[in-house]
Design a protein around this motif. Structure first.
Motif, PDB file in Angstrom:
ATOM      1  N   LEU A  96      23.020  47.172  12.497  1.00 24.48           N
ATOM      2  CA  LEU A  96      21.722  46.745  12.055  1.00 24.48           C
ATOM      3  C   LEU A  96      22.132  45.205  11.974  1.00 24.48           C
ATOM      4  O   LEU A  96      21.768  44.375  11.227  1.00 24.48           O
ATOM      5  CB  LEU A  96      20.424  47.040  11.269  1.00 24.48           C
ATOM      6  CG  LEU A  96      20.025  48.240  11.589  1.00 24.48           C
ATOM      7  CD1 LEU A  96      19.247  49.086  10.845  1.00 24.48           C
ATOM      8  CD2 LEU A  96      19.954  48.604  13.046  1.00 24.48           C
ATOM      9  N   HIS A  97      22.744  44.694  10.558  1.00 24.53           N
ATOM     10  CA  HIS A  97      23.098  43.584  10.121  1.00 24.53           C
ATOM     11  C   HIS A  97      23.771  42.828  10.882  1.00 24.53           C
ATOM     12  O   HIS A  97      23.962  41.745  11.370  1.00 24.53           O
ATOM     13  CB  HIS A  97      24.329  43.547   8.993  1.00 24.53           C
ATOM     14  CG  HIS A  97      23.540  44.088   7.270  1.00 24.53           C
ATOM     15  ND1 HIS A  97      22.503  43.821   7.430  1.00 24.53           N
ATOM     16  CD2 HIS A  97      23.746  44.934   6.323  1.00 24.53           C
ATOM     17  CE1 HIS A  97      21.591  44.339   6.571  1.00 24.53           C
ATOM     18  NE2 HIS A  97      22.843  45.415   5.332  1.00 24.53           N
ATOM     19  N   GLU A  98      24.710  43.281  12.021  1.00 27.90           N
ATOM     20  CA  GLU A  98      25.368  42.040  13.040  1.00 27.90           C
ATOM     21  C   GLU A  98      24.173  41.910  14.002  1.00 27.90           C
ATOM     22  O   GLU A  98      24.238  40.783  14.228  1.00 27.90           O
ATOM     23  CB  GLU A  98      26.745  43.443  13.893  1.00 27.90           C
ATOM     24  CG  GLU A  98      27.861  43.492  13.210  1.00 27.90           C
ATOM     25  CD  GLU A  98      28.628  42.073  13.996  1.00 27.90           C
ATOM     26  OE1 GLU A  98      28.033  41.570  14.716  1.00 27.90           O
ATOM     27  OE2 GLU A  98      29.208  41.624  12.595  1.00 27.90           O
ATOM     28  N   ASP A  99      23.243  42.356  13.761  1.00 29.77           N
ATOM     29  CA  ASP A  99      21.712  41.811  14.918  1.00 29.77           C
ATOM     30  C   ASP A  99      20.198  41.167  13.955  1.00 29.77           C
ATOM     31  O   ASP A  99      19.121  40.774  14.461  1.00 29.77           O
ATOM     32  CB  ASP A  99      21.384  43.454  15.904  1.00 29.77           C
ATOM     33  CG  ASP A  99      22.052  43.639  16.287  1.00 29.77           C
ATOM     34  OD1 ASP A  99      23.286  42.948  17.324  1.00 29.77           O
ATOM     35  OD2 ASP A  99      21.940  45.050  16.576  1.00 29.77           O
ATOM     36  N   GLY A 100      21.102  41.257  12.690  1.00 25.28           N
ATOM     37  CA  GLY A 100      20.419  39.880  11.899  1.00 25.28           C
ATOM     38  C   GLY A 100      19.343  40.966  11.604  1.00 25.28           C
ATOM     39  O   GLY A 100      18.001  40.334  11.091  1.00 25.28           O
ATOM     40  N   GLU A 101      19.246  42.074  11.693  1.00 26.48           N
ATOM     41  CA  GLU A 101      18.237  43.636  10.616  1.00 26.48           C
ATOM     42  C   GLU A 101      18.047  43.840   9.670  1.00 26.48           C
ATOM     43  O   GLU A 101      19.389  43.962   9.201  1.00 26.48           O
ATOM     44  CB  GLU A 101      17.836  44.506  11.758  1.00 26.48           C
ATOM     45  CG  GLU A 101      17.247  43.545  13.268  1.00 26.48           C
ATOM     46  CD  GLU A 101      17.377  44.367  14.532  1.00 26.48           C
ATOM     47  OE1 GLU A 101      16.435  45.135  15.143  1.00 26.48           O
ATOM     48  OE2 GLU A 101      18.502  45.709  15.302  1.00 26.48           O
ATOM     49  N   ILE A 102      17.560  44.001   8.874  1.00 27.33           N
ATOM     50  CA  ILE A 102      16.779  44.794   7.369  1.00 27.33           C
ATOM     51  C   ILE A 102      16.697  45.878   7.750  1.00 27.33           C
ATOM     52  O   ILE A 102      16.103  46.137   7.940  1.00 27.33           O
ATOM     53  CB  ILE A 102      15.575  43.516   6.987  1.00 27.33           C
ATOM     54  CG1 ILE A 102      16.549  42.013   7.094  1.00 27.33           C
ATOM     55  CG2 ILE A 102      16.084  44.529   5.557  1.00 27.33           C
ATOM     56  CD1 ILE A 102      18.166  41.810   7.008  1.00 27.33           C
ATOM     57  N   PRO A 103      17.401  46.692   6.763  1.00 23.77           N
ATOM     58  CA  PRO A 103      17.992  47.901   7.313  1.00 23.77           C
ATOM     59  C   PRO A 103      16.548  48.670   5.993  1.00 23.77           C
ATOM     60  O   PRO A 103      16.539  48.780   5.671  1.00 23.77           O
ATOM     61  CB  PRO A 103      18.816  48.940   6.890  1.00 23.77           C
ATOM     62  CG  PRO A 103      19.221  47.795   5.904  1.00 23.77           C
ATOM     63  CD  PRO A 103      18.986  46.565   6.549  1.00 23.77           C
ATOM     64  N   ILE A 104      15.587  49.515   6.110  1.00 23.87           N
ATOM     65  CA  ILE A 104      14.959  50.931   5.725  1.00 23.87           C
ATOM     66  C   ILE A 104      15.087  51.677   5.637  1.00 23.87           C
ATOM     67  O   ILE A 104      15.094  52.648   6.535  1.00 23.87           O
ATOM     68  CB  ILE A 104      13.138  50.039   5.144  1.00 23.87           C
ATOM     69  CG1 ILE A 104      13.313  48.978   5.294  1.00 23.87           C
ATOM     70  CG2 ILE A 104      12.658  51.320   3.991  1.00 23.87           C
ATOM     71  CD1 ILE A 104      11.062  48.333   4.722  1.00 23.87           C
ATOM     72  N   ALA A 105      15.766  52.597   4.631  1.00 24.43           N
ATOM     73  CA  ALA A 105      16.136  53.774   5.140  1.00 24.43           C
ATOM     74  C   ALA A 105      15.371  55.001   4.051  1.00 24.43           C
ATOM     75  O   ALA A 105      14.952  54.892   2.961  1.00 24.43           O
ATOM     76  CB  ALA A 105      17.811  54.028   4.504  1.00 24.43           C
ATOM     77  N   LEU A 106      15.103  56.057   4.878  1.00 27.68           N
ATOM     78  CA  LEU A 106      13.653  56.921   4.029  1.00 27.68           C
ATOM     79  C   LEU A 106      15.620  57.861   3.947  1.00 27.68           C
ATOM     80  O   LEU A 106      16.041  59.159   4.825  1.00 27.68           O
ATOM     81  CB  LEU A 106      12.798  57.681   5.524  1.00 27.68           C
ATOM     82  CG  LEU A 106      12.144  57.066   5.998  1.00 27.68           C
ATOM     83  CD1 LEU A 106      11.412  57.229   6.635  1.00 27.68           C
ATOM     84  CD2 LEU A 106      11.278  56.102   4.380  1.00 27.68           C
ATOM     85  N   GLY A 107      15.753  58.664   2.368  1.00 25.92           N
ATOM     86  CA  GLY A 107      16.242  60.041   2.166  1.00 25.92           C
ATOM     87  C   GLY A 107      14.946  61.434   2.418  1.00 25.92           C
ATOM     88  O   GLY A 107      13.511  60.630   2.547  1.00 25.92           O
ATOM     89  N   GLY A 108      15.838  61.969   2.239  1.00 30.59           N
ATOM     90  CA  GLY A 108      17.019  62.686   1.682  1.00 30.59           C
ATOM     91  C   GLY A 108      17.586  62.763   1.071  1.00 30.59           C
ATOM     92  O   GLY A 108      16.836  61.998  -0.198  1.00 30.59           O
ATOM     93  N   ASP A 109      18.201  62.880  -0.068  1.00 32.13           N
ATOM     94  CA  ASP A 109      18.129  63.352  -0.922  1.00 32.13           C
ATOM     95  C   ASP A 109      19.310  62.223  -1.678  1.00 32.13           C
ATOM     96  O   ASP A 109      19.483  60.545  -0.939  1.00 32.13           O
ATOM     97  CB  ASP A 109      19.956  64.212  -2.073  1.00 32.13           C
ATOM     98  CG  ASP A 109      20.803  63.979  -1.492  1.00 32.13           C
ATOM     99  OD1 ASP A 109      21.754  63.021  -1.939  1.00 32.13           O
ATOM    100  OD2 ASP A 109      21.127  65.000  -1.194  1.00 32.13           O
TER     101      ASP A 109
END
Length: 288
Positions: A96-109
């Motif tokens: 994602l960072h290679e493509d200039g995008e910002i991640p929002i992750a949903l956990g999980g623990d």
């Protein structure tokens, strides 16, 4: 090698287009210490986000998916083999960072935050981290598991991934974790007499990690480790909205649907997705 574009942020020294945001789920609770259930969190939050019960507007103004580029990648195919899953998470974030995008992750623990931060730090260097939680998650080794969800910030600090770690909502600080906080130079904002203005406004690159048990159980009952005396939703939003640095990643973790009441915690999680996405869009890319 990460090629990170930059952008204009309210007249400050950033140049380029606004960031695209990618949501993805990490349905694992293999590192939970009390009871499992957080693996169901991504699906529950995603269902609340898509529900016709609400809409995609944020309190900052923009609508997610209309005014803000927003894609949901679904869940990563995790296996409960920790080393394998950590590597898969790192690869996805790096892509994602290679493509200039910002991640929002949903956990999980909360154990998933370690590879998420590790991957971001590989691109940006040590991060300034805003951590919302009832617990400091600084155990050196909890129950014989150094990758426990009670230990991610010990691993992050040991690895040098945190330039600055500010923890908000903590109200279970035992002697061991207090010693760990001193060891790592962690800044803990007390809940007694809490006001959002007590939380520092951090510089970039900024990472935000939200454990839903940082909220009071009256606002977020669907967690495995509820602790009375927590943040209100309004206080949490005030803390988030004051942050003005470019955000390089964020996570929302520890929703346990089996403990929820009327889906309220999933609805709060969905609101936080919208608010984080709008904040990422407002604050822009980190140039470094």
């Amino acid at each position: 090698m990460c090629r990170i574009p930059a952008c204009v942020f309210r007249g400050k020294d950033y140049t380029g287009s606004m960031p695209a945001i990618r949501l993805f789920g990490l349905p694992t609770d293999v590192n939970s210490s009390f009871e499992r259930g957080a693996a169901g969190g991504p699906a529950a939050i995603r269902a609340a986000l898509r529900s016709d019960r609400g809409n995609m507007a944020s309190e900052l103004g923009p609508e997610i998916g209309t005014d803000i580029a927003f894609t949901d990648d679904g869940d990563l195919p995790l296996t409960e083999h920790v080393a394998h899953d950590d590597a898969a998470i790192r690869r996805h974030v790096a892509m994602l960072h290679e493509d200039g995008e910002i991640p929002i992750a949903l956990g999980g623990d909360h154990a998933v935050t370690f590879p998420l931060v590790e991957a971001a730090a590989a691109c940006f260097g040590p991060l300034n981290i805003l951590h919302i939680d009832a617990h400091p998650d600084l155990y050196d080794d909890f129950g014989g598991n150094p990758r426990s969800h009670a230990s991610p910030f010990a691993r992050i600090c040991e690895a040098g991934h945190a330039a600055r770690l500010v923890q908000v909502g903590i109200r279970t600080l035992n002697r061991h974790c207090a010693t760990q906080a001193d060891r790592f130079g962690v800044e803990i904002v007390p809940m007694a007499g809490f006001v959002p203005e007590a939380v520092p406004v951090l510089s970039g690159p900024l990472y935000i990690s939200i454990d839903l048990d940082g909220l009071d159980p009256s606002a977020a009952p669907g967690v495995a480790h509820p602790e009375p005396g927590g943040l209100t939703v309004r206080e949490l939003l005030a803390v988030l909205h004051r942050q003005c640095a470019p955000i390089v990643g964020a996570d929302i973790v520890e929703h346990h649907p089996g403990r929820d009441i009327g889906g309220v915690t999933a609805i709060v999680g969905a609101k936080l997705v919208r608010e984080l996405a709008a904040l990422i869009d407002r604050n822009g890319y980190w140039r470094g």
